[in-house]
Scaffold this motif. Structure first.
Motif, short mmCIF file in Angstrom:
data_model
loop_
_atom_site.label_atom_id
_atom_site.label_comp_id
_atom_site.label_asym_id
_atom_site.label_seq_id
_atom_site.Cartn_x
_atom_site.Cartn_y
_atom_site.Cartn_z
N THR A 1 0.84 -1.20 0.00
CA THR A 1 0.00 0.00 0.00
C THR A 1 0.88 1.25 0.00
O THR A 1 0.63 2.19 -0.77
N VAL A 2 1.89 1.26 0.83
CA VAL A 2 2.82 2.40 0.87
C VAL A 2 3.49 2.57 -0.48
O VAL A 2 3.57 3.69 -1.01
N GLN A 3 3.96 1.49 -1.06
CA GLN A 3 4.64 1.56 -2.35
C GLN A 3 3.69 2.09 -3.43
O GLN A 3 4.10 2.88 -4.28
N GLY A 4 2.44 1.66 -3.39
CA GLY A 4 1.46 2.14 -4.36
C GLY A 4 1.17 3.63 -4.21
O GLY A 4 1.06 4.35 -5.21
N LEU A 5 1.05 4.09 -2.97
CA LEU A 5 0.81 5.52 -2.73
C LEU A 5 2.00 6.36 -3.19
O LEU A 5 1.83 7.41 -3.81
N LYS A 6 3.19 5.88 -2.89
CA LYS A 6 4.40 6.61 -3.33
C LYS A 6 4.53 6.59 -4.85
O LYS A 6 4.89 7.61 -5.45
N ALA A 7 4.22 5.47 -5.48
CA ALA A 7 4.29 5.38 -6.95
C ALA A 7 3.31 6.34 -7.61
O ALA A 7 3.55 6.79 -8.73
N ALA A 8 2.23 6.66 -6.90
CA ALA A 8 1.24 7.62 -7.42
C ALA A 8 1.69 9.06 -7.19
O ALA A 8 0.95 9.99 -7.52
N GLY A 9 2.87 9.24 -6.62
CA GLY A 9 3.43 10.58 -6.44
C GLY A 9 3.06 11.25 -5.13
O GLY A 9 3.29 12.45 -4.97
N LEU A 10 2.51 10.51 -4.18
CA LEU A 10 2.12 11.11 -2.90
C LEU A 10 3.27 11.08 -1.91
O LEU A 10 4.11 10.17 -1.94
N GLU A 11 3.28 12.07 -1.04
CA GLU A 11 4.28 12.12 0.03
C GLU A 11 3.77 11.27 1.19
O GLU A 11 2.74 11.59 1.80
N VAL A 12 4.47 10.18 1.46
CA VAL A 12 4.04 9.23 2.47
C VAL A 12 5.15 9.00 3.48
O VAL A 12 6.28 8.69 3.11
N VAL A 13 4.82 9.18 4.74
CA VAL A 13 5.70 8.81 5.83
C VAL A 13 5.08 7.56 6.43
O VAL A 13 3.90 7.55 6.80
N ALA A 14 5.85 6.48 6.51
CA ALA A 14 5.32 5.19 6.95
C ALA A 14 6.30 4.53 7.90
O ALA A 14 7.16 3.75 7.48
N PRO A 15 6.18 4.83 9.18
CA PRO A 15 7.14 4.27 10.14
C PRO A 15 6.91 2.78 10.37
O PRO A 15 5.79 2.27 10.29
N ASP A 16 8.00 2.09 10.67
CA ASP A 16 7.91 0.73 11.17
C ASP A 16 7.66 0.83 12.67
O ASP A 16 8.25 1.66 13.35
N TYR A 17 6.77 0.00 13.17
CA TYR A 17 6.49 -0.07 14.60
C TYR A 17 5.93 -1.45 14.87
O TYR A 17 5.68 -2.23 13.94
N LYS A 18 5.76 -1.80 16.13
CA LYS A 18 5.26 -3.12 16.50
C LYS A 18 3.86 -2.96 17.09
O LYS A 18 3.72 -2.71 18.28
N PRO A 19 2.82 -3.09 16.26
CA PRO A 19 1.45 -2.82 16.70
C PRO A 19 1.00 -3.64 17.90
O PRO A 19 0.09 -3.24 18.62
N GLN A 20 1.62 -4.78 18.12
CA GLN A 20 1.21 -5.62 19.24
C GLN A 20 1.59 -5.02 20.60
O GLN A 20 1.07 -5.43 21.62
N HIS A 21 2.47 -4.04 20.60
CA HIS A 21 2.92 -3.39 21.84
C HIS A 21 2.29 -2.01 21.93
O HIS A 21 2.82 -1.03 21.40
N PHE A 22 1.15 -1.91 22.62
CA PHE A 22 0.34 -0.71 22.62
C PHE A 22 1.08 0.54 23.10
O PHE A 22 1.17 1.53 22.37
N THR A 23 1.58 0.53 24.30
CA THR A 23 2.15 1.75 24.88
C THR A 23 3.34 2.24 24.05
O THR A 23 3.42 3.42 23.70
N GLU A 24 4.23 1.33 23.72
CA GLU A 24 5.41 1.68 22.92
C GLU A 24 5.00 2.24 21.56
O GLU A 24 5.53 3.26 21.10
N SER A 25 4.05 1.58 20.92
CA SER A 25 3.62 2.01 19.58
C SER A 25 2.95 3.37 19.63
O SER A 25 3.23 4.24 18.80
N LEU A 26 2.05 3.57 20.60
CA LEU A 26 1.35 4.85 20.67
C LEU A 26 2.32 6.00 20.93
O LEU A 26 2.21 7.07 20.32
N GLN A 27 3.29 5.77 21.79
CA GLN A 27 4.30 6.82 22.04
C GLN A 27 5.11 7.12 20.79
O GLN A 27 5.33 8.28 20.45
N GLN A 28 5.55 6.08 20.11
CA GLN A 28 6.33 6.26 18.88
C GLN A 28 5.53 7.00 17.82
O GLN A 28 6.02 7.94 17.19
N LEU A 29 4.29 6.59 17.64
CA LEU A 29 3.47 7.19 16.58
C LEU A 29 3.05 8.62 16.93
O LEU A 29 2.97 9.47 16.05
#
Length: 185
Positions: free
Chosen positions: A17-45
Motif C-alpha cells: 500500500t505504501v509503495q502504491g501511494l508513493k508510486a502515485a506521487g504522494l508524500e508518504v511517511v510510513a514508520p515501522d512499529y510493532k502494533p502488538q505493543h500498545f504503549t510503545e507504539s502509541l508513544q512512537q506514533l
C-alpha cells in the motif's frame, strides 16, 4: 499533502500500500512499529505525528486502530481501512495461534497482559477534522458487519468497497484520501 500511513500487524512501513501511494506521487511517511505493543507504539506514533505534522492519518487494520487513537489525541483528518477497532477482543485468538510477522517470517506472540494494555477507542468527533472509514465487504479477518456496527455507534461515516482485508485498489484509496482532505470539518 503529507500522509502518515500506519501499517497493520505483521506488516511494515514498506508495504505494498505504501509503495502504491508513493508510486502515485504522494508524500508518504510510513514508520515501522510493532502494533502488538500498545504503549510503545502509541508513544512512537505520537512523536511521529508531532514531528511530521501530516495532513492526514491513514491506517489499515491495526494501523487503523492507532489512527483512531491518534485522532482522539490530535484531531487530524483520518481515514481507516478495515480497522481493528477493538484489539483486546479481536486479537484474542492469537493467544492460541500466533500471528505471523510477514517481514521477519517469525511468529508474533501475544499474552493476556499485551491484550489488556489496549485502550478502547473513544468517540472523537472533532469539528476541525474529518474521520472516515473504509470497510472491505470481503474482509475475512475483521468482520465487515462488526466494523459497520462500531462505526455506526461512533458516528463515523464509512464506505463499503469490494476488497478483502488488504487494500486492493490504490486509485480508489487515493480518491477516499482526497475526499477526507477536501471535506469541510
Amino acid at each position: 499533502m503529507k500522509i502518515l500511513y500506519l501499517h497493520g500487524l505483521g506488516s511494515s512501513g514498506q508495504s505494498s500500500t505504501v509503495q502504491g501511494l508513493k508510486a502515485a506521487g504522494l508524500e508518504v511517511v510510513a514508520p515501522d512499529y510493532k502494533p502488538q505493543h500498545f504503549t510503545e507504539s502509541l508513544q512512537q506514533l505520537a512523536a511521529q505525528v508531532e514531528a511530521e505534522q501530516p495532513d492526514i492519518l491513514v491506517g489499515t487494520s491495526m494501523g487503523g486502530y492507532y489512527a483512531l487513537k491518534l485522532n482522539e489525541r490530535y484531531g487530524l483528518n483520518t481515514l481507516v481501512v478495515n480497522a481493528c477497532f477493538d484489539p483486546a477482543t479481536l486479537l484474542r485468538h492469537y493467544l492460541r495461534t500466533p500471528a505471523m510477522d510477514y517481514v521477519t517470517n517469525q511468529p508474533i506472540l501475544f499474552d493476556q497482559p499485551m491484550l489488556d494494555a489496549f485502550e478502547a477507542v473513544k468517540s472523537s468527533r472533532n469539528s476541525r477534522a474529518q474521520l472516515r472509514a473504509i470497510v472491505g465487504t470481503r474482509d475475512d479477518v475483521i468482520n465487515p458487519d462488526a466494523q459497520r456496527q462500531f462505526f455506526r455507534q461512533q458516528g463515523i461515516e464509512w464506505h463499503d468497497v469490494n476488497w478483502g482485508h488488504r487494500v486492493e485498489d490504490i486509485p480508489l484509496l487515493i480518491q477516499h484520501i482526497e475526499r477526507v482532505i477536501q471535506s469541510p470539518g
